[in-house]
Structure formats: C-alpha cells, structure tokens
Design a protein around this motif. Structure first.
Motif, PDB file in Angstrom:
ATOM      1  N   UNK A  19       0.845  -1.114  -0.013  1.00  0.00           N
ATOM      2  CA  UNK A  19       0.020   0.213  -0.039  1.00  0.00           C
ATOM      3  C   UNK A  19       0.924   1.202  -0.046  1.00  0.00           C
ATOM      4  N   UNK A  20       2.160   1.411   0.727  1.00  0.00           N
ATOM      5  CA  UNK A  20       2.601   2.667   0.820  1.00  0.00           C
ATOM      6  C   UNK A  20       3.336   2.774  -0.608  1.00  0.00           C
ATOM      7  N   UNK A  21       3.713   1.737  -1.057  1.00  0.00           N
ATOM      8  CA  UNK A  21       4.518   1.735  -2.419  1.00  0.00           C
ATOM      9  C   UNK A  21       3.547   2.283  -3.446  1.00  0.00           C
ATOM     10  N   UNK A  22       2.268   1.707  -3.428  1.00  0.00           N
ATOM     11  CA  UNK A  22       1.434   2.153  -4.453  1.00  0.00           C
ATOM     12  C   UNK A  22       1.049   3.423  -4.608  1.00  0.00           C
ATOM     13  N   UNK A  23       0.665   4.089  -3.217  1.00  0.00           N
ATOM     14  CA  UNK A  23       0.405   5.555  -3.142  1.00  0.00           C
ATOM     15  C   UNK A  23       1.599   6.518  -2.932  1.00  0.00           C
ATOM     16  N   UNK A  24       2.743   6.074  -3.272  1.00  0.00           N
ATOM     17  CA  UNK A  24       3.891   6.850  -3.139  1.00  0.00           C
ATOM     18  C   UNK A  24       4.312   7.297  -1.972  1.00  0.00           C
ATOM     19  N   UNK A  25       4.003   6.663  -0.737  1.00  0.00           N
ATOM     20  CA  UNK A  25       4.322   7.210   0.629  1.00  0.00           C
ATOM     21  C   UNK A  25       5.793   6.458   0.979  1.00  0.00           C
ATOM     22  N   UNK A  26       6.365   7.017   1.751  1.00  0.00           N
ATOM     23  CA  UNK A  26       7.584   6.773   2.433  1.00  0.00           C
ATOM     24  C   UNK A  26       7.427   5.414   3.192  1.00  0.00           C
ATOM     25  N   UNK A  27       6.456   5.412   4.243  1.00  0.00           N
ATOM     26  CA  UNK A  27       5.955   4.627   5.207  1.00  0.00           C
ATOM     27  C   UNK A  27       4.430   4.507   5.455  1.00  0.00           C
ATOM     28  N   UNK A  28       4.254   3.750   6.549  1.00  0.00           N
ATOM     29  CA  UNK A  28       2.601   3.625   6.945  1.00  0.00           C
ATOM     30  C   UNK A  28       2.222   4.965   7.414  1.00  0.00           C
ATOM     31  N   UNK A  29       0.935   5.247   7.474  1.00  0.00           N
ATOM     32  CA  UNK A  29       0.480   6.451   8.041  1.00  0.00           C
ATOM     33  C   UNK A  29       1.003   6.593   9.416  1.00  0.00           C
ATOM     34  N   UNK A  30       0.599   5.548  10.492  1.00  0.00           N
ATOM     35  CA  UNK A  30       0.625   5.596  11.892  1.00  0.00           C
ATOM     36  C   UNK A  30       1.597   4.378  12.268  1.00  0.00           C
ATOM     37  N   UNK A 107      -1.803  10.350   3.104  1.00  0.00           N
ATOM     38  CA  UNK A 107      -0.319  10.101   2.440  1.00  0.00           C
ATOM     39  C   UNK A 107      -0.246   9.934   0.952  1.00  0.00           C
ATOM     40  N   UNK A 108      -1.241  10.349   0.324  1.00  0.00           N
ATOM     41  CA  UNK A 108      -1.206  10.116  -1.294  1.00  0.00           C
ATOM     42  C   UNK A 108      -0.266  11.188  -1.780  1.00  0.00           C
ATOM     43  N   UNK A 109       0.636  10.881  -2.472  1.00  0.00           N
ATOM     44  CA  UNK A 109       1.553  11.927  -3.501  1.00  0.00           C
ATOM     45  C   UNK A 109       0.934  12.875  -4.185  1.00  0.00           C
ATOM     46  N   UNK A 110       1.480  13.816  -4.070  1.00  0.00           N
ATOM     47  CA  UNK A 110       0.663  14.742  -5.212  1.00  0.00           C
ATOM     48  C   UNK A 110       0.714  14.435  -6.570  1.00  0.00           C
ATOM     49  N   UNK A 111       1.629  13.649  -7.070  1.00  0.00           N
ATOM     50  CA  UNK A 111       1.506  13.438  -8.526  1.00  0.00           C
ATOM     51  C   UNK A 111       0.701  12.459  -8.599  1.00  0.00           C
ATOM     52  N   UNK A 112       0.138  11.778  -7.798  1.00  0.00           N
ATOM     53  CA  UNK A 112      -0.631  10.428  -8.095  1.00  0.00           C
ATOM     54  C   UNK A 112      -2.079  10.773  -8.129  1.00  0.00           C
TER      55      UNK A 112
END
Length: 129
Positions: A19-30, A107-112
């Motif tokens: 999930x973090x890889x798919x949305x472009x986040x560095x790590x999980x939210x919490x 945590x969705x990246x701006x470009x996604x």
C-alpha cells in the motif's frame, strides 16, 4: 486456526508492504498504531493457543457460538479461547480500519491520481476488505 492466524496476517503484511508503495508514501501513516495492532493480534493468538493447554480443545463446533461453547465445554479453556479470538480481532481492526484508511486519505503523493478507474486490483481488494 490457519485462516485466522496465518492467512490474515499474511494479507495484512502484504498490505503493509504494497500500500505505501502504490500511493507513493515513504512509510505507513501511523507506525506506532501498526506496531500496536501487530502485538495486540499476537497476544490474542497466544491467548488462543494457550486455551488448548489450559482447558483442552473446546467442544463448541466450528462456529464456536458462545452459549453453546459454555454448555458443552467445561473448564476455563473456552473463556481463553473466546477472549483470544476477540483480542486478535481487535488487533486486526486497529490496523485495517484506522491505519490503512487514513494512509489512503492523507499520504497520497501529489502526482498520484486517486481516480476510481486508475486504481490497481490490489487496491480495490484492500479497499473492500
């Protein structure tokens, strides 16, 4: 036992990685909540397995319906069995409900793009889970 304590943790571990890889986040939210949910689930699983040692195998059928469980199973083992399943379920819900949904929202990246059409099949499955 295999579905509840082997297959579900495997799917949750897959969610932690994918999930973090798919949305472009560095790590999980919490991360602390993720760790807390893992240890809550682990303690529930250990309490579940401890019930077999303390009171023997519960004689309550496949569903382990609580009124039938107390009628047919004598001893304290069935109490630990039911409590272990409940604690493990709380650990799973902590992760799935709070951590994954907040991760998707915040945590969705701006470009996604989070449009409905462009989601991957795994993200649909995790969203409906």
């Amino acid at each position: 036992i295999m579905i509840l304590f082997m297959a579900m943790p495997f799917i949750i571990g897959l969610m932690n990685i994918a999930e973090p890889l798919q949305i472009g986040a560095r790590d999980v939210a919490f991360p602390f909540l993720n760790n807390l949910s893992f240890w809550t689930f682990f303690m529930g699983a250990m309490l579940f397995n401890l019930s077999f040692v303390i009171g023997g195998s519960p004689d309550a059928g496949w569903t382990n319906y609580a009124p039938l469980a107390t009628d047919f199973s004598a001893g304290y083992g069935i109490n630990f069995y039911l409590l272990g399943v409940q604690i493990a379920g709380i650990g799973i819900l902590l992760f799935c409900q709070l951590s994954v949904f907040s991760q998707r929202l915040f945590l969705l990246s701006p470009g996604k793009n989070y449009s409905v059409i462009r989601r991957w099949l795994l993200r649909w499955q995790l969203f409906l889970y």
